[in-house]
Design a protein around this motif. Sequence first.
Motif, short mmCIF file in Angstrom:
data_model
loop_
_atom_site.label_atom_id
_atom_site.label_comp_id
_atom_site.label_asym_id
_atom_site.label_seq_id
_atom_site.Cartn_x
_atom_site.Cartn_y
_atom_site.Cartn_z
N LEU A 7 -5.24 13.67 -21.89
CA LEU A 7 -6.67 13.98 -21.81
C LEU A 7 -7.41 12.73 -21.35
O LEU A 7 -7.20 11.65 -21.91
CB LEU A 7 -7.09 14.36 -23.21
CG LEU A 7 -8.09 15.47 -23.36
CD1 LEU A 7 -7.87 16.17 -24.67
CD2 LEU A 7 -9.48 14.93 -23.25
N ILE A 8 -8.24 12.87 -20.35
CA ILE A 8 -8.97 11.70 -19.84
C ILE A 8 -10.44 11.83 -20.18
O ILE A 8 -11.05 12.88 -19.93
CB ILE A 8 -8.86 11.62 -18.31
CG1 ILE A 8 -7.41 11.67 -17.96
CG2 ILE A 8 -9.58 10.40 -17.77
CD1 ILE A 8 -7.03 10.92 -16.81
N LEU A 28 -10.48 12.89 -30.73
CA LEU A 28 -9.40 13.62 -30.06
C LEU A 28 -8.04 13.05 -30.44
O LEU A 28 -7.08 13.80 -30.67
CB LEU A 28 -9.60 13.57 -28.54
CG LEU A 28 -10.73 14.47 -28.02
CD1 LEU A 28 -11.14 14.08 -26.61
CD2 LEU A 28 -10.32 15.93 -28.08
N ARG A 29 -7.98 11.72 -30.53
CA ARG A 29 -6.69 11.10 -30.94
C ARG A 29 -6.35 11.52 -32.36
O ARG A 29 -5.20 11.84 -32.67
CB ARG A 29 -6.77 9.58 -30.85
CG ARG A 29 -6.72 9.07 -29.44
CD ARG A 29 -6.48 7.56 -29.34
NE ARG A 29 -6.67 7.14 -27.97
CZ ARG A 29 -7.74 6.49 -27.50
NH1 ARG A 29 -8.70 6.11 -28.32
NH2 ARG A 29 -7.85 6.20 -26.21
N ASP A 30 -7.37 11.53 -33.24
CA ASP A 30 -7.14 11.95 -34.62
C ASP A 30 -6.63 13.39 -34.68
O ASP A 30 -5.91 13.76 -35.59
CB ASP A 30 -8.43 11.83 -35.45
CG ASP A 30 -8.79 10.37 -35.72
OD1 ASP A 30 -7.94 9.50 -35.45
OD2 ASP A 30 -9.94 10.11 -36.16
N ALA A 31 -7.04 14.20 -33.68
CA ALA A 31 -6.59 15.60 -33.64
C ALA A 31 -5.23 15.72 -32.95
O ALA A 31 -4.75 16.83 -32.72
CB ALA A 31 -7.64 16.45 -32.92
N GLY A 32 -4.63 14.57 -32.59
CA GLY A 32 -3.26 14.59 -32.05
C GLY A 32 -3.15 14.64 -30.54
O GLY A 32 -2.06 14.82 -30.01
N HIS A 33 -4.27 14.49 -29.82
CA HIS A 33 -4.19 14.53 -28.35
C HIS A 33 -3.93 13.15 -27.78
O HIS A 33 -4.55 12.17 -28.22
CB HIS A 33 -5.53 15.04 -27.76
CG HIS A 33 -5.84 16.43 -28.16
ND1 HIS A 33 -5.32 17.53 -27.52
CD2 HIS A 33 -6.64 16.93 -29.14
CE1 HIS A 33 -5.78 18.63 -28.08
NE2 HIS A 33 -6.58 18.30 -29.08
N PRO A 34 -3.05 13.05 -26.76
CA PRO A 34 -2.95 11.78 -26.04
C PRO A 34 -4.20 11.61 -25.18
O PRO A 34 -4.58 12.52 -24.43
CB PRO A 34 -1.70 11.95 -25.16
CG PRO A 34 -1.47 13.42 -25.05
CD PRO A 34 -2.17 14.09 -26.20
N VAL A 35 -4.87 10.46 -25.31
CA VAL A 35 -6.17 10.26 -24.64
C VAL A 35 -6.18 8.94 -23.88
O VAL A 35 -5.71 7.92 -24.39
CB VAL A 35 -7.32 10.23 -25.69
CG1 VAL A 35 -8.66 9.96 -25.00
CG2 VAL A 35 -7.39 11.53 -26.46
N ILE A 36 -6.73 8.97 -22.67
CA ILE A 36 -7.04 7.73 -21.95
C ILE A 36 -8.54 7.67 -21.77
O ILE A 36 -9.15 8.65 -21.34
CB ILE A 36 -6.34 7.70 -20.57
CG1 ILE A 36 -4.85 7.46 -20.74
CG2 ILE A 36 -6.96 6.63 -19.67
CD1 ILE A 36 -4.10 7.36 -19.42
N GLU A 37 -9.13 6.52 -22.11
CA GLU A 37 -10.56 6.30 -21.86
C GLU A 37 -10.70 5.40 -20.64
O GLU A 37 -10.04 4.36 -20.58
CB GLU A 37 -11.16 5.52 -23.02
CG GLU A 37 -11.62 6.31 -24.18
CD GLU A 37 -12.12 5.34 -25.25
OE1 GLU A 37 -11.31 4.93 -26.09
OE2 GLU A 37 -13.32 4.98 -25.21
#
Length: 212
Positions: A93-94, A28-37
Amino acid sequence: MTTGRFITLEGSEGCGKSTQAAILARRLRDAGHPVIETREPGGTPLGEEIRHLLKFHAASRGMCPEAELLLFSASRAQLVRDVIRPALAAGTLIICDRFLDSSTMYQGIARGLPHQLVQHVHTLAVGDTLPNLTLVLDMDPEKARLRAMRRPRPAGGPEDRMEAEPAEFYRNVAEGYRALAAAEPRRVRIVSAEGPPDEVAARIWEEVRHVL
Ligand code: TMP
């Protein structure tokens, strides 16, 4: 207000959930989304202490199911308010490794606490902060258990209390997840966790694409 997306991963111990959460976050990060795991129990300083207490602390031996439900829910309440709601409000995105469905399965179905009571506690802990998508990694419970037992552990470290239940407990958990997916087919999707990790990741991606 921008709103993010909230994706949870569920399943039995040993089904590869944490590995898949990391692969999904990277993609998802590679696709440009800000992500929290993040993860449950845990994800905040208080939650991580509760995690240790629930899984490893000697004082947790013989814990009653009611106390167990409330401790998992306390960790969840803190995570929702400190991490999940602010992140969603910021459009992030979580990806959360387990969430309230774990309590429905483990404390509700497997430990036998009444369903309605568990749902009331969920309302207190999370309010209307519910996942947009829940992926249940499904695997034969016995195979998953053997995989969980083979995981490397710190030498001499304490046994994980939550992984020391009889086989029937994990069969009930797996069946509970399948029933949940049948009852809530739009939110809860069963994904086969059998096969190499990249094949499982491709199945997960197919489901996630639809909520983006
Ligand atoms: P894991 O994150 O390593 O799978 O460990 C979490 C353990 O806690 C796992 O055995 C499932 C259990 N659990 C519950 O029983 N209820 C819950 O609400 C949650 C989040 C986890």
